[in-house]
Write an enzyme that holds these catalytic residues in place. Structure first.
Site, short mmCIF file in Angstrom:
data_model
loop_
_atom_site.label_atom_id
_atom_site.label_comp_id
_atom_site.label_asym_id
_atom_site.label_seq_id
_atom_site.Cartn_x
_atom_site.Cartn_y
_atom_site.Cartn_z
N GLU A 1 50.50 19.12 54.11
CA GLU A 1 49.15 19.03 53.56
C GLU A 1 48.10 19.18 54.65
OE1 GLU A 1 49.56 15.98 49.76
OE2 GLU A 1 48.95 15.17 51.70
N CYS A 2 47.10 20.00 54.41
CA CYS A 2 45.90 20.09 55.24
C CYS A 2 46.24 20.26 56.73
CB CYS A 2 45.01 18.87 54.99
SG CYS A 2 43.27 19.18 55.39
N GLY A 3 46.14 19.21 57.52
CA GLY A 3 46.49 19.31 58.93
C GLY A 3 47.93 19.76 59.13
#
EC number: 6.3.5.11
Length: 439
Positions: A319-321
């Site tokens: 997710e994301c990072g």
């Protein structure tokens, strides 16, 4: 457990300062305190956890539904619960109060303590308070005034108790020592504030001195025993979770569901040399990989280990990072560092938010992991972009404040890896989690 909700009329009203101060003050009085946070934020719960010594819990009706919020709340441990709100009391996903702090308070049957930071107001502040009290059927148990002088407090207390059906519990005086810096996702991480303990202690002392704790205790309300039907069968899975200063954004609900499925081993992409052995699933959450890109890129053995295992078909969700970390490189102003290199392309930091707020993912691409048409409630908040030469798997639907809906394609699938900017709470998306693990 008895609990209260700490809310305000807006963001920046002092909710976090007062909430953490109350938690610390209660602990000094010998209480076992559980922290909660309304909404999808990861930063404030880290403050709660640092104070209470136990994981804080997110209460997010959009991500988990009302029953999910009740279940997550019921998993809290302690005699007193402090729920920190989000934005203003009635601010939710759209132009009404759905998914707001008020929605959560009503769902759990909890009273609200309003934190207000007035400036050059008296009767007008009273009008605002009456509006907050009368806007909806939310129980306002009391008011705390923040960042004001003692003389101004005495004036406002008299005005409020004359004009409003509300109890003023006390105030927090102006104190420069209470200021906390910021980073692009709001408050900086609790682990990075060297004098955090001192700041929290100062705030708690102000509360012990200037807040009527006997009246505050009267507001805490015991909730009924809520059903918790969100459990999974143990599959004896070995699950690796990336966790360190660069990757720390995980909902407690997600971790608990993974613990039910098997055994979690935490590892550090910053410090460890390779992935844990013989794992069945890899979970890389969000965080600040761009801040630590130099250290991450120097840990070449870890980058190699992750890429090799993903190439072999290890199941992975990022997710994301985590998505950024799986690209070939991360650019952050003048800094650029190599990343895992599983996805062809790179990620780059931007000055502005790219996407922010609640949305819904829909699987639009035929694939071997997620069923086509599956819908997943999510939240996005990032100041970066990725440019990848990989297949996209999701269509994202985002309803704007004016009611219009925006659509775009996002998220990537390669092998047994799925990665996207969206943050997902598994508690409200059980079928998504099952699909990730069942292939």
């Amino acid at each position: 457990m008895k609990s209260i909700v700490i809310s305000s009329n807006s963001s920046g009203g002092g909710k976090t300062t007062i909430a953490v101060g109350i938690m610390k003050a209660l602990m000094k009085k010998g209480f076992d305190v559980q922290g909660y946070k309304v909404g999808p934020d990861y930063i404030d719960p880290a403050f709660h956890s640092q104070i209470t010594g136990k994981p804080s819990r997110n209460l997010d009706i959009y991500l988990t539904g009302e029953e999910g919020v009740k279940a997550s709340y019921s998993r809290g441990k302690g005699n007193l619960g402090v729920v920190e709100g989000v934005m203003g009391l009635y601010d939710g996903k759209g132009i009404d109060s759905k998914y707001s702090t008020a929605h959560v308070a009503k769902t759990l049957g909890l009273p609200v303590v309003l934190v207000l930071s007035p400036k050059a107001q008296s009767a007008t502040l009273c009008a605002e308070i009456n509006g907050l009290i009368n806007f909806d059927k939310v129980e306002i148990g009391g008011i705390i005034l923040n960042n004001i002088s003692e003389s101004y407090y005495n004036l406002l207390k008299a005005a409020i108790e004359y004009n409003c059906n509300a109890k003023v519990l006390g105030y927090i005086p102006k104190d420069e020592r209470l200021k906390i810096g910021s980073r692009h996702l709001g408050l900086i991480q609790s682990s990075e504030i060297e004098d955090l303990e001192e700041k929290i202690d100062i705030c708690s002392e102000h509360i012990l001195k200037n807040i009527d704790l006997e009246e505050l205790f009267k507001i805490f309300k015991k909730t009924p025993e809520y059903e918790d039907n969100f459990h999974l069968e143990n599959k004896n899975l070995k699950i690796a979770v990336a966790y360190d200063k660069a990757f720390s954004f995980y909902y407690r609900d997600n971790i608990e569901l993974l613990e039910e499925l098997g055994e979690i081993t935490y590892f550090s992409p910053l410090m460890d040399k390779e992935l844990p052995k013989d794992i069945d699933f890899l979970y890389i959450g969000g965080g600040y990989p761009e801040v630590f890109i130099e250290e991450l890129s120097k840990n070449e053995s870890m980058l190699k280990s992750i890429k090799e295992e993903l190439d072999k078909g290890l199941k992975c969700y990022a997710e994301c990072g985590g998505l950024m970390y799986l690209t070939e490189a991360i650019e952050n102003e003048d800094l650029k560092g190599n990343a895992v290199g599983y996805f062809e392309g790179f990620s780059k930091m931007t000055k502005r938010l790219q996407n922010f707020g609640y949305a819904q993912l829909e699987v639009y691409k035929e694939n071997e992991i997620l069923p086509k048409g599956l819908k997943i409630n999510c939240h996005e908040f990032h100041k970066s972009t990725v440019e990848l030469d990989e297949d996209k798997i999701f269509k994202i639907n985002k309803t704007m404040y004016n009611g219009d809906t925006k659509h775009w394609n996002c998220g990537y699938i390669k092998g047994n890896t799925i990665a996207a900017y969206a943050h997902v709470n598994f508690l409200g998306n059980i079928e998504f989690l099952k699909a990730l693990l069942e292939k």
